[in-house]
Design an enzyme around this catalytic site. Structure first.
Site, short mmCIF file in Angstrom:
data_model
loop_
_atom_site.label_atom_id
_atom_site.label_comp_id
_atom_site.label_asym_id
_atom_site.label_seq_id
_atom_site.Cartn_x
_atom_site.Cartn_y
_atom_site.Cartn_z
N VAL A 57 26.01 13.00 94.67
CA VAL A 57 27.14 12.75 95.57
C VAL A 57 28.28 12.15 94.77
CG1 VAL A 57 27.93 11.43 97.57
CG2 VAL A 57 25.61 12.40 97.53
N CYS A 58 29.47 12.72 94.95
CA CYS A 58 30.61 12.25 94.19
C CYS A 58 31.69 11.75 95.14
CB CYS A 58 31.13 13.41 93.35
SG CYS A 58 32.53 12.94 92.36
#
Length: 169
Positions: free
Chosen positions: A88-89
């Protein structure tokens, strides 16, 4: 520091068990390791992800809350801000301080006041409202920008269906 971070994580876990927050559930992968959590994100209503159950792992550093956990989806999810490997960014999970690329203000990045709850709320709002400026999945971002109701929607729908099948295994 390890003791302190473990205590803080235990406290947050107890709090979430006592007062669950809408949109996700959280627990430990293994009861003996307070640093590794499993969360299930429920696809937010009125979004393409509605009805999905997306499992992810949160991996906390031993100097938490000075540094953010890493978050990785285990359930396949097609989203501009989730890398193809599930990482997840989003800003809130980026190391504190200045962004060398100048995209993010320091206050958008990790701050020690963040909790599992604030992280999860950010992730849920990311699902509802992707950030196309700094995509982790360039293909998903391109489809989302150019044809959100075409190929992008189809791939998300496939992920939602798969996540529902997995949730009941």
């Amino acid at each position: 520091m390890t003791e302190q971070s473990a205590l803080l994580l235990r406290k947050q876990l107890a709090e979430l068990n006592k007062n669950p927050v809408e949109g996700f559930s959280a627990g430990l992968i293994d009861d003996d390791d307070i640093y590794k959590w499993e969360v299930v994100v429920i696809g937010p209503q009125d979004t393409l992800f509605e009805g999905g159950f997306f499992k992810a792992y949160l991996d906390f550093p031993h100097d938490y809350p000075l540094r953010p956990p890493k978050m990785k989806f285990i359930t396949e999810i097609w989203h501009p801000n989730v890398a193809k490997n599930g990482d997840v960014c989003i800003s809130i999970l980026h190391e504190p301080g200045e962004d060398k690329f100048g995209y993010e203000k320091p206050e958008e990045r990790w701050l020690p006041i963040h909790t599992v709850e604030t992280i999860m709320i950010s992730v849920i709002s990311m699902l509802a409202d992707p950030n196309g400026d700094s995509p982790a999945n360039v293909d998903a971002a391109k489809e989302w920008r150019e044809d959100p109701n075409g190929e992008f929607k189809k791939k998300v729908a496939r992920c939602v269906r798969k996540s529902q099948e997995m949730a009941f295994d």
